[in-house]
Design an enzyme around this catalytic site. Structure first.
Site, PDB file in Angstrom:
ATOM      1  N   CYS A   1      66.396  85.232 -11.038  1.00 15.41           N
ATOM      2  CA  CYS A   1      65.089  85.405 -10.392  1.00 15.41           C
ATOM      3  C   CYS A   1      63.884  85.063 -11.260  1.00 15.41           C
ATOM      4  O   CYS A   1      62.958  84.408 -10.793  1.00 15.41           O
ATOM      5  CB  CYS A   1      64.954  86.799  -9.791  1.00 15.41           C
ATOM      6  SG  CYS A   1      64.983  88.143 -10.990  1.00 15.41           S
TER       7      CYS A   1
ATOM      8  N   ASN B   1      59.380  99.007  -0.359  1.00 12.89           N
ATOM      9  CA  ASN B   1      59.212 100.295   0.336  1.00 12.89           C
ATOM     10  C   ASN B   1      60.473 100.951   0.883  1.00 12.89           C
ATOM     11  O   ASN B   1      60.390 102.067   1.389  1.00 12.89           O
ATOM     12  CB  ASN B   1      58.273 100.112   1.535  1.00 12.89           C
ATOM     13  CG  ASN B   1      56.829 100.005   1.127  1.00 12.89           C
ATOM     14  OD1 ASN B   1      56.290 100.899   0.486  1.00 12.89           O
ATOM     15  ND2 ASN B   1      56.195  98.900   1.465  1.00 12.89           N
TER      16      ASN B   1
ATOM     17  N   ASP C   1      58.463  83.494  -2.968  1.00 15.77           N
ATOM     18  CA  ASP C   1      59.675  83.804  -3.733  1.00 15.77           C
ATOM     19  C   ASP C   1      60.626  82.621  -3.645  1.00 15.77           C
ATOM     20  O   ASP C   1      61.032  82.219  -2.555  1.00 15.77           O
ATOM     21  CB  ASP C   1      60.313  85.072  -3.156  1.00 15.77           C
ATOM     22  CG  ASP C   1      61.423  85.614  -4.044  1.00 15.77           C
ATOM     23  OD1 ASP C   1      61.846  84.894  -4.983  1.00 15.77           O
ATOM     24  OD2 ASP C   1      61.868  86.748  -3.793  1.00 15.77           O
TER      25      ASP C   1
ATOM     26  N   HIS D   1      63.114  92.539  -9.725  1.00 14.38           N
ATOM     27  CA  HIS D   1      63.145  91.238  -9.079  1.00 14.38           C
ATOM     28  C   HIS D   1      61.796  90.578  -9.358  1.00 14.38           C
ATOM     29  O   HIS D   1      60.781  91.257  -9.433  1.00 14.38           O
ATOM     30  CB  HIS D   1      63.407  91.375  -7.580  1.00 14.38           C
ATOM     31  CG  HIS D   1      63.454  90.051  -6.886  1.00 14.38           C
ATOM     32  ND1 HIS D   1      64.145  88.982  -7.399  1.00 14.38           N
ATOM     33  CD2 HIS D   1      62.876  89.614  -5.746  1.00 14.38           C
ATOM     34  CE1 HIS D   1      63.988  87.944  -6.599  1.00 14.38           C
ATOM     35  NE2 HIS D   1      63.220  88.308  -5.584  1.00 14.38           N
TER      36      HIS D   1
ATOM     37  N   ASP E   1      63.776 103.044   1.844  1.00 11.27           N
ATOM     38  CA  ASP E   1      64.302 104.334   1.394  1.00 11.27           C
ATOM     39  C   ASP E   1      65.721 104.133   0.858  1.00 11.27           C
ATOM     40  O   ASP E   1      66.409 103.205   1.271  1.00 11.27           O
ATOM     41  CB  ASP E   1      64.387 105.318   2.570  1.00 11.27           C
ATOM     42  CG  ASP E   1      62.998 105.688   3.086  1.00 11.27           C
ATOM     43  OD1 ASP E   1      62.021 105.511   2.323  1.00 11.27           O
ATOM     44  OD2 ASP E   1      62.915 106.143   4.235  1.00 11.27           O
TER      45      ASP E   1
END
Ligand SMILES: *[C@@H]1O[C@H](CO)[C@@H](O)[C@H](O)[C@H]1NC(C)=O
Ligand SMILES: *[C@@H]1O[C@H](CO)[C@@H](O)[C@H](O)[C@H]1NC(C)=O
Ligand SMILES: *[C@@H]1O[C@H](CO)[C@@H](O)[C@H](O)[C@H]1NC(C)=O
Ligand SMILES: *[C@@H]1O[C@H](CO)[C@@H](O)[C@H](O)[C@H]1NC(C)=O
Ligand SMILES: *[C@@H]1O[C@H](CO)[C@@H](O)[C@H](O)[C@H]1NC(C)=O
Length: 607
Positions: A235, A356, A316, A293, A358
């Protein structure tokens, strides 16, 4: 009459059929250059009486011009006589200093930051974990000889250009379009792009991604091999090469690291993690959390999204998921990610989840779920970039998410200890892990397991601690250290139990740059069979090199200069290795030397 004939042509073969992508620009004797269309004005100069008679013409491109390679021709019409002269080629780039460059410059905010985000050819890439961050210098090399031509080649080889040259050329006035093309072309999936990804640990037939230190080597290798994919990237390499290409094209760009980056394959915004009852993490989920990342942000206006989304846009180049049929991602407006505007193209839901999602942790035994818990703070724990004008880190987490989601209270001091993921059990047992020191290769790893009994009765507990190694983007492999014992805890008591993982338990034969550890503890209440878990992932920092330039502030051009490189061996055995020295704009070739056991190396170079 003089006319300059501007042919916009990225390949020689298209010269003949260029048609509408060419413009006739009549040369006017008076007047000002135009901002809205191509214009050519004869310059007033005193004639040179001794030299050949010459005319100077200044040619101006409009802010809306497409970027790429242009061929210029001069047509001279005198009575019935028409002559055409070739004037050569020019390469047109985006101009982040031009106030009317419609899609790029939001000039008041960007201000002097262009010095960093367009002109700077060195940078820092952040890796590791939030509690033990590692910064790695990188040479972007966008001004090195030949790099701009290679960047133009990258545009020419794109599938967009190959399938519909005219449309591609027309769309190249738009940084949003350009960013999307480059994000697909930096990886070699589904096109003739630059870098092939490989995360297997076996990098034979190519270069270990950790060994690259600059973009020029990669881009030149791609060009020299007739545009075959360069092996290998991960990456931060994809991001750094993308940053080089965007800066070369004149689009302000910076490299971003997202720590604990979620890769949510099924789009449910939850990453599942499975453990067995002994604290060993299992490879059962397709979703994953990368310890870090790396992507880039480029600065542009977003007329396609309406008002309010100009500024930084996530792009990206790492091939993770397809976006409209190709491995690419973005541009996704950081403001749209912050506002959870999932419909604002491109790829906002994917990036939103990366920062974000969970984490649901599930303990299973014989396919039966023993307990689950949810962690809302781990993902996107820290989003970092290089601070302009310095070699320090800038925390930009609050640009992506509200303060509420930030992991402030959990990490009072990121560099010392990190109190981790505590877990309240249904029956009043709590457990957490605490690293006593940021781990360094060659040292023991010391940590505390803290158990609290919130109940009015004493408890008999089983404690299982498990350490597995892992790479930054994958689930852990085997257990390399574990401890199992019984613990008695009195009512209302908090126990702190210290553990030490000795160096020889995790020592490797070969240095691995992104060596991570997944540490977990499972506490079992013997009576009720309830279980609680705490886990922590961290990297083990390698010994660092330091470089000192002699007489740093009085370096003279074209004279040899001494630099001292110091390496401190923290192991109790001798080590050997290879030192590679490079400097963009300073050294033509890389210098390599083998070092055995020596602690201090002196390196001389002509700067
Ligand atoms: C005039 O032309 C001559 C010959 O090309 C050149 O050497 C000289 O520098 C020029 N003078 C000016 C003022 O440009
Ligand atoms: C190129 O531009 C046209 C018109 O602006 C637009 O409709 C089209 O979608 C663009 N093509 C791509 C591939 O973005
Ligand atoms: C990575 O490179 C190794 C060595 O050439 C090769 O065996 C492996 O298949 C590659 N992995 C991927 C995913 O391309
Ligand atoms: C435990 O603490 C609670 C409240 O803090 C208290 O009411 C209780 O009496 C304590 N129990 C024991 C056995 O100390
Ligand atoms: C590292 O751990 C081992 C085993 O627990 C112990 O014997 C040794 O003294 C420790 N070393 C240091 C420097 O603390």
């Amino acid at each position: 009459a003089l006319t300059i004939f501007v042919l916009y042509s990225d390949t020689h073969s298209s010269l003949l059929s260029a048609g509408p992508v060419s413009v006739d620009v009549p040369v006017s004797r008076l007047g000002q250059p135009s901002l809205t269309q191509w214009s050519a004005v004869l310059e007033r100069r005193l004639p040179n009486l001794t030299g050949p008679r010459a005319l100077s013409v200044s040619l101006s491109s409009p802010a809306s011009a497409s970027i790429g390679v242009y061929t210029l021709q001069l047509r001279v019409e005198a009575h019935l006589n028409v002559k055409t002269h070739s004037l050569g080629q020019i390469t047109l780039l985006c101009n982040p200093w031009c106030q009317s460059e419609c899609c790029l410059c939001v000039h008041t905010q960007l201000n002097d930051l262009r010095t960093e985000y367009v002109r700077s050819d060195i940078g820092l890439l952040f890796k590791g974990s939030p509690g033990n961050m590692v910064s790695r210098p990188w040479s972007f090399d966008q001004f090195e000889k030949g790099i701009l031509d290679i960047c133009m080649k990258l545009l020419q080889l794109s599938p967009q250009h190959q399938t519909d040259m005219r449309k591609d050329l027309q769309n190249r006035s738009d940084p949003v379009y350009i960013g999307r093309v480059i994000s697909a072309m930096v990886n070699s999936n589904d096109d003739k792009g630059v870098l092939m990804g490989n995360w297997s640990g076996d990098y034979s037939g190519g270069v270990n991604p950790s060994q690259w230190s600059g973009s020029a080597d990669i881009l030149k290798k791609w060009a020299e091999s007739q545009f075959r994919p360069v092996k290998y990237g991960q990456c931060w390499v994809f991001a750094a090469v993308m940053c080089t290409v965007m800066r070369a094209l004149g689009i302000p760009t910076r490299v971003i690291t997202n720590f604990n980056s979620a890769h949510d394959t099924d789009g449910n915004m939850v990453i599942e993690e499975y453990y067995n009852e002994m604290g060993k993490k299992l490879s059962m989920s397709k979703d994953s959390i990368w310890n870090f990342h790396v992507w880039v942000e480029s600065w542009m206006k977003r007329p396609d999204l309406g008002q309010g989304y100009e500024g930084w846009q996530v792009l990206d180049a790492t091939p993770q998921e397809k976006s409209a049929g190709m491995f690419r991602c973005g541009p996704a407006a950081v403001k749209a990610i912050y506002q959870q505007k999932v419909e604002a193209q491109y790829d906002v839901p994917f990036v939103y989840a990366e920062v974000n999602a969970d984490v649901r942790t599930i303990i299973i035994k014989d396919k039966k779920v023993l307990s689950t818990s949810i962690d809302k703070k781990r993902v996107g724990a820290l989003i970092a970039t290089k601070r302009p004008g310095s070699m320090l880190m800038q925390d930009i987490t609050s640009e992506y998410k509200t303060e509420k989601g930030k992991r402030k209270s959990d990490c009072p001091d990121r560099h010392q200890t990190s109190r981790i993921h505590a877990n309240a059990g249904h029956h009043g047992i709590e457990v957490s892990l605490q690293l006593l020191k940021a781990p360094v290769v060659g040292e023991n790893i010391s940590f505390n397991v803290i158990i609290t009994n919130n109940m009015a009765a004493p408890k008999l507990l089983k404690k299982h601690v498990n350490a597995q190694n892992k790479e930054y983007n994958r689930n852990p492999t085997g257990t390399f250290w574990e401890a199992h014992d019984d613990v008695k805890i009195a009512p209302n008591e908090t126990l702190t139990i210290k553990h030490e993982i000795p160096f020889n338990a995790y020592m490797l034969k070969e240095a691995v740059e992104d060596y991570m550890v997944n540490l977990a503890v499972v506490i079992e209440d013997v009576e009720s069979q309830e279980r609680v878990l705490a886990s922590e992932e961290f990297n083990i920092r390698s010994p660092t090199l330091s470089v000192q330039i002699q007489n740093e502030f009085s370096v003279v051009i074209n004279t040899p200069q001494v630099a001292t490189v110091t390496f401190t061996n923290l192991f109790n055995v001798a080590v050997s290795g290879e030192l590679t020295v490079s400097g963009s704009g300073l050294l033509e070739e890389k210098a390599q030397m083998t070092c055995v056991k020596s602690d201090i190396l002196v390196f001389k170079a002509l700067f």
